[in-house]
Structures are given as structure tokens and as C-alpha cells.
Design an enzyme around this catalytic site. Structure first.
Site, PDB file in Angstrom:
ATOM      1  CB  SER A 118      -1.869  -2.464  -0.241  1.00  0.00           C
ATOM      2  OG  SER A 118      -3.056  -1.943   0.325  1.00  0.00           O
ATOM      3  CG  ASP A 122       0.290   5.602   1.825  1.00  0.00           C
ATOM      4  OD1 ASP A 122      -0.674   5.339   2.569  1.00  0.00           O
ATOM      5  OD2 ASP A 122       0.765   4.776   1.024  1.00  0.00           O
ATOM      6  CG  HIS A 176      -1.112   1.602   2.499  1.00  0.00           C
ATOM      7  ND1 HIS A 176      -0.989   2.409   1.375  1.00  0.00           N
ATOM      8  CD2 HIS A 176      -1.786   0.497   2.099  1.00  0.00           C
ATOM      9  CE1 HIS A 176      -1.554   1.817   0.337  1.00  0.00           C
ATOM     10  NE2 HIS A 176      -2.053   0.654   0.749  1.00  0.00           N
TER      11      HIS A 176
END
Length: 370
Positions: free
Chosen positions: A44, A336, A339
Site C-alpha cells: 500500500s 489514516d 499511511h
């Protein structure tokens, strides 16, 4: 939904040196003998929309709010580190390999990174070896079309393009994090690290055997400083900056192993250029010296639920019912809870481009000279 103010003093103060460095690199990259081609493998931290395209997973606003003004599948309020690195070369942002609707012929490469990816277990979407298999299929098909009279062949990456491309690898964080989340002890997590390193080494050797010669390897960041981990782990063993000591210790051991592996491969693969980038040092500096970057709460998420100290609730995450987002993401490191914000990513990219964290010290555009 609150939106970030791009005209905030702190945002401009932080982004100004980034803009200068990007402009410098754009000027240098303008002299590239060949168009930049990049293939990225990861999780991610560098997924530019692969999860959404591959699994139809819904990622909605406020993700993407500060730059794209819409969600693009990136787990940030804006650009990722890889986006800034691409912009430093004046090339298009990398499109996800799995996205058939972006209208790309992938002339500047492709992004195989997918949210949640790890190196092990193998043959599980989208483990590193699956990403490698996707790349091999992509390369085979591109070269097959290039040898025909297909009118698209002029827009495809040639054999020379694959040989001169940069191969970026940014993976391993989930192997460590998932091992801890399964309840494994620190000692058991550490014992798994050599297997993770072995998978990354194998991937580089496969790419080398396919003709790749230029590699850019990111180590993993300080897991113990992520608001998600801090809110969910019932441990009092914090370091002096409030991060989980055991998580960061495991990350550092992984990074030492990755660095050693890169040194070994430089000797073993005689024609390879392998650059190891210390992302951990860059990101930990953001936490330790947050005031220098105008970050107010380095261990608190901008978008989440629960308020201080971490603003993270596993049942009410960013983009899912009841969440709240801060006014200015530029004042936060974490977007969040897992990240980074675009502002934090911009600073990381700036420091990557400085070459101070690269071994050997290498400009990012080193691969595009042919």
C-alpha cells in the site's frame, strides 16, 4: 467533509523545498537519452490504484482530496512517494497493471503494487511472487506484440526499454506487521525475517535474469510509530518518542538484513546497479523532529475516529461511517493511521531525492541515461 487548505503557511513552507528539488530533477531528467521506464513492486505504500482495479474494493473520499480532488485508490489524501519520484523525472504517474480503464499503454512502465501485499505466503494474491508473474506475462505479451505488425507496437515498451528500466521494490512491512497481529512473539517474528529477505532476493535475481540491471530497494518504515499499531497493541514498552519499541526493533532488523542482501547481490550480480534507500531513517526523523516540519501530533491520524492520542478506531476507519477528518492534512504525518499524508510523502520523497539516504549515493534518474 473538510478539505485541506493548500494555501496554509505550514503546507507551503514544507512543500517549497520539494518543489525546488523536483524542478532540479526535471531539468536533469530532461537530458535523458531514453524515456524513463519504471516497474514497481510493493504494497500500500506504493499502490496507485491496484487494489481498486484488481478486487473492486471501494476507497472513497476523503482519500485523494488534497491533490486529485477525488479518490484514485491511493491510501493517502494525495500523492504517494512514488508519485513524487515519477514527477521528478517529468514522466506520467505510474498506472496500476490491473487497471484496464486508465487508457494507458504503459509506455513509462507499470505498477504491480497492491494494498496488503507481502512476500509470504507465496501464490496468494498479491504476494511478491504473484506480482513477478504478472510482470513476466506483461513483458512477454509486450514483446510478442512488438514483433508483429500490430499498429500498437510503436507505443509498447521494447526489449531495450525493459533492459534499461528501473525496477523498484518496496515490500516487507506487511510480513512483519501481520506476524505481530497474529500474536507471534518478538523472537518468532524475528525468525521469519530471513525468509522474507530471501523472497525479495529471489525476485531481484529473476528480474536480473530477465535482463533488468537497475534496482531501487526501499526498506520498511517505523511500524511502531503507526497510530493503528499504537491504538491496538496493549504494550507499555515505548521508545522516547512514544513508538512501540518491539515493532521498530523488528523493522530495523529486517532493514539490516535487506541492506546486507543488497550488498551481497552487488557482488553476485556483476552487472547490476542496486540502490538501497533508508526509508526508516527518513520517516523516523519526521516523528522525532516533528516540530521542524510543522507537524502538530506526529502519532495521531488526520482521518479516523476517537480523537487524541491516536484518532484510530479499528471499527470506524477513514472513509467508513462515523469517521472524522482534520481540516489540514499538512499538519499531520499520518493520514489514516497506517499511511502518510501527501505532505509527509512529499518530505520523504524530497529526502530520497537528496541521495543522503541512498547506498550507494545515487541520483534517482541514474537509470534513464541508457
Amino acid at each position: 467533509m473538510a478539505t485541506v487548505s493548500l494555501h496554509s503557511h505550514s503546507f507551503l513552507l514544507v512543500l517549497f523545498p520539494v518543489i525546488l528539488i523536483l524542478r532540479h530533477n526535471l531539468a536533469v531528467a530532461g537530458g535523458c537519452q531514453l524515456p524513463p521506464v519504471i516497474f514497481n513492486f510493493g504494497d500500500s505504500n506504493s499502490d496507485t490504484g491496484g487494489l481498486v482495479a484488481g478486487l473492486g474494493y471501494s476507497i472513497v473520499l476523503p482519500y485523494g482530496r488534497s491533490f486529485f480532488r477525488r479518490s484514485t485508490g491511493r491510501l493517502s489524501d494525495g500523492r504517494l512517494v512514488i508519485d513524487f519520484l515519477c514527477q521528478s523525472l517529468n514522466t506520467s504517474l505510474l498506472n496500476p497493471y490491473l487497471d484496464s480503464l486508465v487508457g494507458s499503454k504503459f509506455q513509462n512502465g507499470a505498477n504491480f503494487a497492491i494494498v496488503g501485499s507481502s512476500t509470504l505466503p507465496r501464490y496468494v494474491p498479491f504476494a511478491l511472487n504473484i506480482q513477478l508473474m504478472q510482470f513476466l506475462h506483461f513483458k512477454s505479451r509486450a514483446l510478442e506484440l512488438a514483433s508483429t505488425s500490430d499498429p500498437l507496437k510503436e507505443m509498447l515498451i521494447s526489449d531495450s526499454g525493459f533492459r534499461h528500466a528501473l525496477y523498484m521494490i518496496d515490500i516487507g512491512q506487511n510480513d512483519i506487521a501481520d506476524s505481530f497481529s497474529k500474536g507471534l512473539s518478538y523472537s518468532r517474528v524475528v525468525k521469519l525475517i530471513p525468509n522474507v529477505i530471501s523472497e525479495i532476493k529471489s525476485a531481484i535475481k529473476i528480474l536480473y535474469d530477465e535482463g533488468g540491471r537497475k534496482f531501487w530497494v526501499h526498506n520498511t518504515g517505523p511500524l511502531g510509530c503507526l497510530p493503528q499499531k499504537l491504538s491496538m497493541v496493549h504494550s507499555k514498552a515505548f521508545d522516547k518518542h512514544g513508538c512501540l519499541a518491539s515493532y521498530n526493533a523488528a523493522a530495523k532488523l529486517f532493514n539490516e538484513g535487506l541492506d546486507h542482501m543488497c550488498r551481497e547481490l552487488r557482488t553476485e550480480l556483476k552487472e547490476a546497479n542496486i540502490v538501497y534507500v533508508d526509508i526508516y531513517a527518513i520517516k523516523y526523523d519526521l516523528i522525532a523532529n516533528s516540530n521542524n516540519y510543522a507537524f502538530e501530533k506526529p502519532l495521531m491520524a488526520c482521518c479516523g475516529y476517537g480523537g487524541p492520542p491516536y484518532n484510530y478506531n479499528v471499527n470506524i476507519t477513514c472513509g467508513n461511517g462515523g469517521f472524522k477528518s482534520c481540516e489540514e492534512g499538512s499538519r499531520f504525518i499520518s493520514w489514516d493511521g497506517i499511511h502518510y499524508t501527501e505532505t509527509a510523502n512529499a518530505i520523504v520523497a524530497m529526502k530520497v531525492l537528496s541521495m543522503q539516504y541512498s547506498t550507494p549515493p545515487t541520483p534517482f534518474h541514474f537509470f534513464c541515461g541508457g
